[in-house]
Design an enzyme around this catalytic site. Structure first.
Site, PDB file in Angstrom:
ATOM      1  N   SER A 110      10.331   6.011  -8.457  1.00 49.88           N
ATOM      2  CA  SER A 110       9.024   6.658  -8.463  1.00 49.88           C
ATOM      3  C   SER A 110       9.179   8.029  -9.110  1.00 49.88           C
ATOM      4  O   SER A 110      10.270   8.611  -9.095  1.00 49.88           O
ATOM      5  CB  SER A 110       8.500   6.813  -7.034  1.00 49.88           C
ATOM      6  OG  SER A 110       7.378   7.683  -6.982  1.00 49.88           O
ATOM      7  N   TYR A 123       9.958  10.027   1.189  1.00 44.19           N
ATOM      8  CA  TYR A 123      10.045   8.941   0.213  1.00 44.19           C
ATOM      9  C   TYR A 123      10.736   9.413  -1.061  1.00 44.19           C
ATOM     10  O   TYR A 123      11.608   8.725  -1.609  1.00 44.19           O
ATOM     11  CB  TYR A 123       8.643   8.420  -0.099  1.00 44.19           C
ATOM     12  CG  TYR A 123       8.595   7.289  -1.097  1.00 44.19           C
ATOM     13  CD1 TYR A 123       8.994   6.008  -0.735  1.00 44.19           C
ATOM     14  CD2 TYR A 123       8.140   7.496  -2.401  1.00 44.19           C
ATOM     15  CE1 TYR A 123       8.941   4.957  -1.643  1.00 44.19           C
ATOM     16  CE2 TYR A 123       8.087   6.464  -3.319  1.00 44.19           C
ATOM     17  CZ  TYR A 123       8.487   5.195  -2.925  1.00 44.19           C
ATOM     18  OH  TYR A 123       8.444   4.160  -3.834  1.00 44.19           O
TER      19      TYR A 123
END
Length: 202
Positions: A110, A123
């Protein structure tokens, strides 16, 4: 071989593959349990012997909150799946990848893994750790010239995780997962160097 926690989603994908004239084997399991990964590798090794492509896509979003408010147990679960399970997959399948004439590992990341963002610390740090593991493995295997490692940032994509992160977003404005899959296939069939990072736009 398709692996996920729930059988229903796997069966749907399997049906689509069969409808397109392909074949697939599904294995519902929790990759956060390291023993499951060892059993999976043993089964695949016994049946096929080598492995040409390994896609590391399993991930948990966790709560989007300030770093000082992150729940320790939840953060542990995020790292257990996003980092430790993927390392275990590389460890378990490394011998089969090395037996292949040409093998590829695709790690799904990501943008927050390399571009820290407020409230995404849990995350994002797990994806940063995953990227570091993948780049280290790329460096370690480069001398043999048989295994390529690819880090792929799918960008804004119509997935369940995206919906959890941005519940007010209109899904129809996002590209479908098929666009990402096509970009990955194009990269794997090309001459991309090991250790490269790609972001899928669109």
């Amino acid at each position: 071989m398709l692996v996920a926690r729930t059988a229903q989603a796997l069966e749907q994908v399997e049906e689509r593959i069969h409808a397109a004239g392909g074949t697939a084997t599904i294995a519902p399991m929790d990759l956060a349990e390291r023993d499951n990964i060892a059993k999976l590798a043993e089964a695949i090794g016994g049946r096929w012997g080598s492995l040409d492509i390994l896609v590391l896509n399993a991930a948990l979003l966790g709560s989007l909150s300030p770093v000082e408010h992150l729940d320790a147990k939840e953060l542990e679960r995020v790292f257990k799946l996003n980092v430790f399970a993927n390392q275990a997959l590389i460890q378990a399948f490394d011998p089969m990848l090395r037996r292949s004439e040409k093998a590829d590992i695709v790690g799904i990341t990501s943008s927050v893994g390399s571009e820290p963002r407020a409230f995404w610390g849990g995350y994002g740090s797990s994806k940063a750790a995953l990227e570091n593991l993948l780049l280290s493995y790329a460096d370690e295997t480069q001398h043999a010239g048989k295994i390529r490692v690819h880090i792929v940032d799918p960008g804004s994509t119509r997935t369940r995780m995206r919906q959890l992160a941005f519940p007010g977003e209109e899904p129809s404005t996002l590209k479908p997962p098929e666009t990402v899959a096509e970009a990955i296939v194009e990269r794997l069939t090309g001459e991309a160097a090991s250790g490269g990072r790609m972001r899928v736009e669109g």
